[in-house]
Structures are given as C-alpha cells and as structure tokens.
Scaffold this motif. Structure first.
Motif, PDB file in Angstrom:
ATOM      1  N   TRP A 188      -2.178   3.539  -2.547  1.00  0.00           N
ATOM      2  CA  TRP A 188      -2.366   3.251  -1.119  1.00  0.00           C
ATOM      3  C   TRP A 188      -1.748   1.900  -0.752  1.00  0.00           C
ATOM      4  CZ3 TRP A 188      -3.044   6.433   2.536  1.00  0.00           C
ATOM      5  CH2 TRP A 188      -3.875   7.566   2.400  1.00  0.00           C
ATOM      6  N   ALA A 189      -2.045   0.919  -1.576  1.00  0.00           N
ATOM      7  CA  ALA A 189      -1.533  -0.422  -1.272  1.00  0.00           C
ATOM      8  C   ALA A 189      -0.008  -0.410  -1.258  1.00  0.00           C
ATOM      9  CB  ALA A 189      -2.058  -1.410  -2.318  1.00  0.00           C
ATOM     10  N   ALA A 190       0.583   0.194  -2.297  1.00  0.00           N
ATOM     11  CA  ALA A 190       2.036   0.261  -2.377  1.00  0.00           C
ATOM     12  C   ALA A 190       2.594   1.011  -1.183  1.00  0.00           C
ATOM     13  CB  ALA A 190       2.431   0.959  -3.686  1.00  0.00           C
ATOM     14  N   ALA A 191       1.941   2.128  -0.823  1.00  0.00           N
ATOM     15  CA  ALA A 191       2.433   2.940   0.283  1.00  0.00           C
ATOM     16  C   ALA A 191       2.442   2.140   1.571  1.00  0.00           C
ATOM     17  CB  ALA A 191       1.546   4.187   0.433  1.00  0.00           C
ATOM     18  N   LEU A 192       1.332   1.404   1.831  1.00  0.00           N
ATOM     19  CA  LEU A 192       1.248   0.659   3.078  1.00  0.00           C
ATOM     20  C   LEU A 192       2.280  -0.455   3.116  1.00  0.00           C
ATOM     21  CD1 LEU A 192      -2.628   0.550   3.510  1.00  0.00           C
ATOM     22  CD2 LEU A 192      -0.963   1.833   4.884  1.00  0.00           C
ATOM     23  N   VAL A 193       2.420  -1.186   1.995  1.00  0.00           N
ATOM     24  CA  VAL A 193       3.373  -2.300   1.962  1.00  0.00           C
ATOM     25  C   VAL A 193       4.793  -1.780   2.117  1.00  0.00           C
ATOM     26  CG1 VAL A 193       4.377  -4.092   0.502  1.00  0.00           C
ATOM     27  CG2 VAL A 193       1.886  -3.791   0.613  1.00  0.00           C
ATOM     28  N   ALA A 194       5.146  -0.720   1.356  1.00  0.00           N
ATOM     29  CA  ALA A 194       6.515  -0.217   1.376  1.00  0.00           C
ATOM     30  C   ALA A 194       6.870   0.362   2.728  1.00  0.00           C
ATOM     31  CB  ALA A 194       6.688   0.836   0.269  1.00  0.00           C
ATOM     32  N   ALA A 195       5.912   1.097   3.331  1.00  0.00           N
ATOM     33  CA  ALA A 195       6.217   1.742   4.607  1.00  0.00           C
ATOM     34  C   ALA A 195       6.460   0.708   5.701  1.00  0.00           C
ATOM     35  CB  ALA A 195       5.085   2.682   4.996  1.00  0.00           C
ATOM     36  N   SER A 196       5.820  -0.435   5.513  1.00  0.00           N
ATOM     37  CA  SER A 196       5.955  -1.443   6.572  1.00  0.00           C
ATOM     38  C   SER A 196       6.862  -2.589   6.109  1.00  0.00           C
ATOM     39  CB  SER A 196       4.578  -1.969   6.968  1.00  0.00           C
ATOM     40  OG  SER A 196       3.920  -2.456   5.816  1.00  0.00           O
ATOM     41  N   ILE A 197       7.862  -2.297   5.273  1.00  0.00           N
ATOM     42  CA  ILE A 197       8.671  -3.347   4.663  1.00  0.00           C
ATOM     43  C   ILE A 197       9.430  -4.176   5.704  1.00  0.00           C
ATOM     44  CG2 ILE A 197      10.674  -1.822   4.248  1.00  0.00           C
ATOM     45  CD1 ILE A 197       9.453  -4.494   1.815  1.00  0.00           C
ATOM     46  N   TYR A 198       9.864  -3.496   6.811  1.00  0.00           N
ATOM     47  CA  TYR A 198      10.606  -4.248   7.852  1.00  0.00           C
ATOM     48  C   TYR A 198       9.735  -5.295   8.492  1.00  0.00           C
ATOM     49  CZ  TYR A 198      14.620  -1.194   7.494  1.00  0.00           C
ATOM     50  OH  TYR A 198      15.710  -0.549   7.033  1.00  0.00           O
ATOM     51  N   VAL A 199       8.471  -4.949   8.690  1.00  0.00           N
ATOM     52  CA  VAL A 199       7.544  -5.922   9.274  1.00  0.00           C
ATOM     53  C   VAL A 199       7.428  -7.134   8.369  1.00  0.00           C
ATOM     54  CG1 VAL A 199       5.173  -6.305  10.064  1.00  0.00           C
ATOM     55  CG2 VAL A 199       6.270  -4.077  10.383  1.00  0.00           C
ATOM     56  N   TRP A 200       7.304  -6.858   7.073  1.00  0.00           N
ATOM     57  CA  TRP A 200       7.182  -7.965   6.122  1.00  0.00           C
ATOM     58  C   TRP A 200       8.443  -8.846   6.157  1.00  0.00           C
ATOM     59  CZ3 TRP A 200       2.506  -8.733   4.478  1.00  0.00           C
ATOM     60  CH2 TRP A 200       1.629  -7.633   4.338  1.00  0.00           C
ATOM     61  N   TRP A 203      10.409  -9.305   8.546  1.00  0.00           N
ATOM     62  CA  TRP A 203      10.457 -10.066   9.797  1.00  0.00           C
ATOM     63  C   TRP A 203       9.395 -11.163   9.817  1.00  0.00           C
ATOM     64  CZ3 TRP A 203       6.536  -9.889  13.591  1.00  0.00           C
ATOM     65  CH2 TRP A 203       6.830 -10.579  14.773  1.00  0.00           C
ATOM     66  N   ALA A 204       8.205 -10.865   9.280  1.00  0.00           N
ATOM     67  CA  ALA A 204       7.077 -11.774   9.461  1.00  0.00           C
ATOM     68  C   ALA A 204       7.031 -12.901   8.428  1.00  0.00           C
ATOM     69  CB  ALA A 204       5.773 -10.974   9.405  1.00  0.00           C
ATOM     70  N   LEU A 205       7.535 -12.613   7.234  1.00  0.00           N
ATOM     71  CA  LEU A 205       7.371 -13.626   6.190  1.00  0.00           C
ATOM     72  C   LEU A 205       8.295 -14.830   6.447  1.00  0.00           C
ATOM     73  CD1 LEU A 205       7.133 -11.517   2.930  1.00  0.00           C
ATOM     74  CD2 LEU A 205       5.315 -12.786   4.079  1.00  0.00           C
ATOM     75  N   PRO A 206       7.870 -16.049   6.075  1.00  0.00           N
ATOM     76  CA  PRO A 206       8.732 -17.211   6.194  1.00  0.00           C
ATOM     77  C   PRO A 206       9.974 -17.036   5.300  1.00  0.00           C
ATOM     78  CG  PRO A 206       6.511 -17.807   5.409  1.00  0.00           C
ATOM     79  CD  PRO A 206       6.559 -16.341   5.570  1.00  0.00           C
ATOM     80  N   PRO A 207      11.125 -17.590   5.734  1.00  0.00           N
ATOM     81  CA  PRO A 207      12.399 -17.334   5.044  1.00  0.00           C
ATOM     82  C   PRO A 207      12.375 -17.633   3.554  1.00  0.00           C
ATOM     83  CG  PRO A 207      12.720 -18.619   7.041  1.00  0.00           C
ATOM     84  CD  PRO A 207      11.244 -18.478   6.876  1.00  0.00           C
ATOM     85  N   ALA A 257      16.006  -1.612   1.842  1.00  0.00           N
ATOM     86  CA  ALA A 257      14.815  -1.609   2.702  1.00  0.00           C
ATOM     87  C   ALA A 257      14.550  -0.221   3.241  1.00  0.00           C
ATOM     88  CB  ALA A 257      14.997  -2.596   3.853  1.00  0.00           C
ATOM     89  N   ALA A 258      15.628   0.510   3.583  1.00  0.00           N
ATOM     90  CA  ALA A 258      15.436   1.870   4.085  1.00  0.00           C
ATOM     91  C   ALA A 258      14.854   2.766   3.003  1.00  0.00           C
ATOM     92  CB  ALA A 258      16.776   2.432   4.560  1.00  0.00           C
ATOM     93  N   TYR A 259      15.357   2.640   1.769  1.00  0.00           N
ATOM     94  CA  TYR A 259      14.817   3.433   0.661  1.00  0.00           C
ATOM     95  C   TYR A 259      13.336   3.138   0.446  1.00  0.00           C
ATOM     96  CZ  TYR A 259      19.541   4.778  -0.737  1.00  0.00           C
ATOM     97  OH  TYR A 259      20.784   5.286  -0.765  1.00  0.00           O
ATOM     98  N   ILE A 260      13.022   1.818   0.493  1.00  0.00           N
ATOM     99  CA  ILE A 260      11.617   1.430   0.252  1.00  0.00           C
ATOM    100  C   ILE A 260      10.714   2.018   1.339  1.00  0.00           C
ATOM    101  CG2 ILE A 260      10.009  -0.539   0.254  1.00  0.00           C
ATOM    102  CD1 ILE A 260      12.273  -2.119  -1.157  1.00  0.00           C
ATOM    103  N   THR A 261      11.191   1.948   2.597  1.00  0.00           N
ATOM    104  CA  THR A 261      10.398   2.527   3.677  1.00  0.00           C
ATOM    105  C   THR A 261      10.174   4.018   3.442  1.00  0.00           C
ATOM    106  OG1 THR A 261      11.424   0.967   5.174  1.00  0.00           O
ATOM    107  CG2 THR A 261      10.214   2.797   6.176  1.00  0.00           C
ATOM    108  N   ALA A 262      11.283   4.699   3.076  1.00  0.00           N
ATOM    109  CA  ALA A 262      11.156   6.139   2.822  1.00  0.00           C
ATOM    110  C   ALA A 262      10.169   6.394   1.696  1.00  0.00           C
ATOM    111  CB  ALA A 262      12.513   6.733   2.476  1.00  0.00           C
ATOM    112  N   GLY A 263      10.277   5.597   0.620  1.00  0.00           N
ATOM    113  CA  GLY A 263       9.335   5.746  -0.512  1.00  0.00           C
ATOM    114  C   GLY A 263       7.910   5.526  -0.050  1.00  0.00           C
TER     115      GLY A 263
END
Lengths: 218, 418
Positions: free
Chosen positions: B133-145, B147-151, B164-170
């Motif tokens: 579950w944790a992996a699924a939530l993090v991977a699906a929302s990878i673009y948010v991460w 964008w949100a994380l400090p550089p 990033a697209a592959y990770i989202t799909a995964g």
C-alpha cells in the motif's frame, strides 16, 4: 329415602338430582365440595351420599377421603362414589375399610337411568355397587391366584357378585336357574378355601379375595 | 472520531472496503507481534543455558493468551463488524479443577497456537501488504513528490517522461492489486482466527446436537401439553354436556310412559346414540392423553388399558419413581398401541406387559402368545412403524421379535434422567 349429592360439575349435579328425584329420593342437600358434603351429612343424616371423587380445591381424591370419614363417623349413611375414570386404588381403599353401603361407578353410568337408580337404592340399603370396569381392572392387577382354579362360569358369577348382585340378579343376568347359581357359588367358596361360616360373610370374603383387597389366609 | 467513521470518507465502495480491511490488518500487526518478545525470551533462556527460567515465558504466554484473544475479537468486531464464534467455556468448578480443565482444554491450546505461531507469520504478511500500500501510494503520486520536495532531496536524474511515468504506472498497478492482496490476507487471517479462536468442528457439532436435542424436547413437551389441554377442555365441556344430555334422554325414556310408540323409538335411539357418543369421546380422550396417566402414573393407566381388552392381560409395573411426563406418555402409547395390535392381528389368547426401570433406562416389554409374523413393514406394520418413530423421538430403542407362529415380543427401551 333421603340423599345428598356432592359434585362440582353443575350439569352433572342437576342430572343426578333429576334421576334421583324421579326414582323417589328426597334430595336434602346439593354441594360442590368435600367440606360442604361433611357439613350436609352432619346436618341431614341422609341414607346415602352420592360423591364425586375429584372436587375442589385439590381435584384429586377429596371425595374418597370424605367417603371414608362418612362411613366411619355416620354408619347410617351409605356412600356411592362417582368417577370420570377408574381409579381402582380408590375403590380398593373404600372396600378395604367397608364391605357394605359403598359403591363406585363411572359417571357415564348415570345415563342408564334405571340401572343407576337401582344401584343407588342397593347401596343405600347397605349393599354394594361396583362398576364393571372397576371389577375388570382390579382383576388385571390381581396376581396371586387361587382364582385361576375357577371355571370361566364361576368367574362370571364371582364378577357379578363383586358388582353387588344378589343370587336372583346373577341368575337373571346369566340366564340360568337360581339353584345353578347357588351351586356355582358353593363351588367358588370351596375353591377359595373359605370356611363354612355365615353365608353372607363368606360371600363378602370371596368378593374381597377376588378384588385382591383381602389376602388369602396364610 | 472513530477510525471506522474516518474510513467512511474514503471514496468508492471497493476502496472503502479495502480501507476497512487495511485498518484490520494494521490493527492486527501489534496483536500478532505481541507474543514474539516472549518467544525471543524463550529462545534466549536456551541460548544462555538457564533452563530454570524456561517455564516463565511459557507461563506468561498462557496468561496473555486470553487477553490477546479478547483483543482479536474486539478487532474484528470494531473494524469489520464480525463476531468470531466462541468456543464452549469450561463449566464452573473449584479453583484447581477449573484451572486443570482450562489448561487441558483444546480451545486454550488452539488459541496459543494462533497467537504464538499463526500470529507472527500473519504479521510478516501484514507488513508485506502494508508495504505494498505504501509503495503504491508513493509511486502513484510520484509527480506530486517531485514537485513538492525541496530541490536538494530530489533524485536528480529522474526523467519526467520516462522513469517517473513508469513509476506512476507501477503505483497505479499496485493500487489495483492492493485491495486484492488485502482481501486475500483478511480471508487468511479470518480463517485462522475462526479455526483457532472459535469452536472446533467437533465442538460446533456438539453444540448443534445439544441445541437440536433441546428444541426437540421442547417440541415434544409442547405437543404433550397441548394434548393435555385438549383433554381437559373436552372433559370440562363436551363430556359433561353429553352425559347431561344422555341423563335427560334417559329420564325422558323412564318417566314419559304414555308416549306414542314412534316418539318412544326416537327417544330410545337418541339415548343410545348419546351413550355411544360418550363412549367414543372417552376413547378419543384416552387416545389423546388420559387424565389417569397424569394423575396416577403408568401403573394405573396401563391397567386401565388392559382391563378394556377382550383378552386377559397381565400388567406388572415396577417403578420406584415416576419418569418424566414425556417418557410416561411414550411408554403409555407404545403399550396401548401394541396391545391394540395384539387384539387386531395376533389372534392371541393372552398378553403380558412389564415395565421396569433399570438404571437410567425404562424397559417396556409387551408379549403375546399369538400367531407372530408382525413386522415393521408388513400389513399391520404402519402401527408398529409409528410406534418405532414415537420411541425414536425420545432417543429410545424399539425392537420387535415376531417369528411366524409366534410368540411376539416387543421390547422398548426409553432413556430417563436419573
């Protein structure tokens, strides 16, 4: 003759009263429980009390207990018990304490008006009246058997004796002559080892032996 | 607000259900792991060669087992609204007998098995599913991460369009897989809990048998009570009325002397029929539930039956105490029906009935000297089959020996409580 009745079912009480009045009895009192019965007997000293076995308050054997009291305290009052079904122990209790002036009939016998009136008269006069079903049932329960030596005819004669019939009554019932009945009865006395004493006494003893109330001499 | 209420906020039914189940798994994790320190301690005592201490963790396991079981029940109750079936509780007793019964009960050791063996294994699977579950939530929302994380925390060479697209799909795939994995694990957990924390198959069957026996006894008692009620109603009502009617007709016949012959004939007829009706009603009432049976017991009732038969019947009843009303009623009907059969079919000259109590068994024997050849399936068999059923209804046994040429002996054993 004077009579009291103790019966808790109103319909049956009315019926019995009608039958007895038609037969010429004077009804002194009609009560619905044993207490009232004893009071009425004390007050009227009737010739006979017709008593239901089961009455209030317990609906078990109030009538039988009252009957034993009456026969003990008022020897001039005979008791005829009426019962819905045969309770031969009660009949045996009654017969063990008294050999005259007692009767035990099923309620449905009241419908045979003449025979019922006749039975009441017989008991009131100091005789006995036992329902054929009571006799049959006491016979089933009796196991020790000098009685097995009786012929079927003698057995019939003894059953009718137990029912309270006289020699002439037995002769009429079996369609034989009175002398034949007397012969059977003598044979019964011999087979039951009853001593040649007073004839009436032997008759009662034979009936009691037959009903299993009295034990044979040992 | 309770967790279940929060879970209402999760959108979509499958996901809401998955939410509940995930919560169940998450809540199960600490409970499943609770015994692990005790195991480690146990292993430690062996490793440190101090076996004197060994009983301690075992004892502690026994102590916490009931508490953990309560915890597990609460978990199912609160999160999925399911009541785990309970094993039969050991009956009350003095302290040490109760303790012994408790310690030797299979239910306790099945519980220990669940908490100490199944629990840790389930905990591993719990962790795996929670990780998915944790992996699924993090991977699906990878673009948010991204964008949100400090550089300085970003993975610098992550290609926006490729990795990033592959990770989202995964992640999405795992989100699709998550509810199924959760469901499978919950099924496994529930199955283990039901089998190890609930009653065993034997215990379930025993309880079912006890329930059935109780309800059957209730039905029989109710039927008997109903028969008695009908008997009493008939006795107080119709029987008295009929006797009264017959008395009146008898009086009319006896006192109205100057009737025309026709009228007299009608009255005679009516009187006879009223008496026949009384006799029929009496037979019916006896068939229902004879009052004499209730009042005076088997002895009196059976000698009444015997006295009404056309052949001589000896009745010997030897009962120091009266059996239950239901057993009495069955014994009465067996004897009365068997004797009716004897008269109807056996061409017997005599019969004998004995009723004895041997220990906790009421032994009823009906014998005749007739022609024999009675059998359960034969011509006169419907009566016998009915008797056998009636006997079976109180767990009795029925046997009928009737060789051709006779004699016939019917033996019935009825269990009666001591």
């Amino acid at each position: 003759m004077r009579a009291v009745i103790a019966e808790d079912s109103l319909l049956l009480r009315i019926g019995v009263v009608k039958v007895l009045e038609a037969a010429g009895f004077e009804m002194c009192a009609q009560v619905a429980d044993a207490e009232g019965l004893l009071a009425a007997v004390e007050e009227h000293r009737p010739d006979i009390a017709v008593v239901d076995v089961r009455m209030p308050p317990g609906f078990t054997d109030e009538g039988v207990r009252a009957a034993l009291v009456i026969r003990h305290q008022y020897p001039g009052t005979a008791v005829l018990l009426l019962s819905q079904y045969v309770e031969e122990r009660y009949a045996a209790d009654l017969l063990a304490a008294n050999t005259s002036g007692v009767g035990y009939l099923l309620k449905q016998r009241v419908a045979d008006v003449e025979e019922f009136a006749e039975a009441v008269r017989r008991v009131a006069a100091g005789g006995t009246a036992l329902d054929p079903q009571v006799v049959a049932q006491l016979l089933v329960r009796r196991h020790s058997d000098p009685l097995d030596r009786l012929t079927p005819r003698e057995r019939e004669v003894l059953e009718l004796m137990a029912g309270g019939r006289s020699n002439s009554g037995i002769a009429a019932e079996l369609v034989v002559s009175e002398s034949a009945v007397a012969k059977h009865i003598n044979s019964i006395f011999t087979k039951l080892d009853l001593p040649k004493a007073d004839a009436d006494h032997r008759r009662v003893l034979a009936v009691l032996r037959f009903l299993g109330v009295a034990r044979p001499p040992s | 607000m309770q967790l279940t209420t929060w879970l209402q906020l999760v959108p979509g039914r499958p996901f809401r259900r998955a939410g509940h189940r995930t919560a169940l798994i998450a809540a199960g994790l600490p409970l499943h792991l609770a015994v692990v320190p005790l195991w480690l301690w146990l292993l430690g005592t062996f490793a440190a060669l101090v076996p004197a201490v060994t009983p301690l963790p075992v004892l502690l396991t026994l102590v916490v087992t009931p508490l953990l079981t309560v915890g597990q029940r609460r978990r199912y109750r609160a999160l999925v609204g399911k009541d785990l079936p309970r094993p039969p509780t050991p009956g009350p007793g003095r302290n040490w007998t109760w303790a012994v019964r408790r310690l030797t009960s299979r239910a306790l050791w099945r519980q220990v098995c669940y908490h100490a063996v199944a629990g840790p294994l389930l905990a591993v699977l719990d962790l795996a599913v929670l990780a998915v579950w944790a992996a699924a939530l993090v991977a699906a929302s990878i673009y948010v991460w991204i964008w949100a994380l400090p550089p300085q925390w970003r993975v610098t060479d992550l290609g926006y369009t490729t990795q990033a697209a592959y990770i989202t799909a995964g992640g999405l795939a795992l989100l699709f897989l998550g509810p199924r994995l959760t469901g499978a694990l919950v099924r496994l957990d529930t199955r283990a809990a039901e089998v190890l924390l609930g009653p065993s198959r034997t215990e379930k069957l025993a309880r079912r048998v006890a329930d059935l026996a109780e309800s059957r006894a209730g039905v029989l008692d109710a039927a008997d009570a109903e028969r008695r009620r009908i008997e009493r109603d008939l006795h107080d009502g119709a029987q008295q009325r009929l006797v009264s009617l017959a008395v009146n007709l008898g009086l009319a016949r006896a006192t109205l002397g100057d009737l025309p012959a026709d009228a007299r004939k009608v009255i005679d007829e009516a009187h006879r029929e009223a008496k026949e009706a009384i006799a029929e009603l009496n037979d019916l009432v006896r068939g229902l539930h004879p009052a004499v049976l209730e009042d005076r017991g088997l002895d009196a009732a059976l000698s009444g039956v015997a006295a009404r038969l056309p052949i001589p019947v000896r009745v010997a009843v030897d009962l120091p105490r009266r059996p239950s009303p239901t057993v009495e009623a069955v014994a009465y009907f067996v004897v009365s029906e068997a004797l009716t059969n004897v008269v109807k079919h056996a061409r017997a000259t005599r019969a004998e009935v004995t009723v004895h109590r041997i220990g906790e068994t009421l032994l009823v024997v009906v014998a005749d000297d007739g022609a024999g050849g009675a059998d359960l399936a034969g011509a006169g068999g419907t009566g016998l089959a009915g008797l056998a059923k009636r006997v079976a209804s109180v767990d009795g046994t029925f046997s009928c020996r009737s060789p051709a040429g006779g004699p016939t002996v019917i033996t019935v054993e009825l269990p009666c409580a001591p």
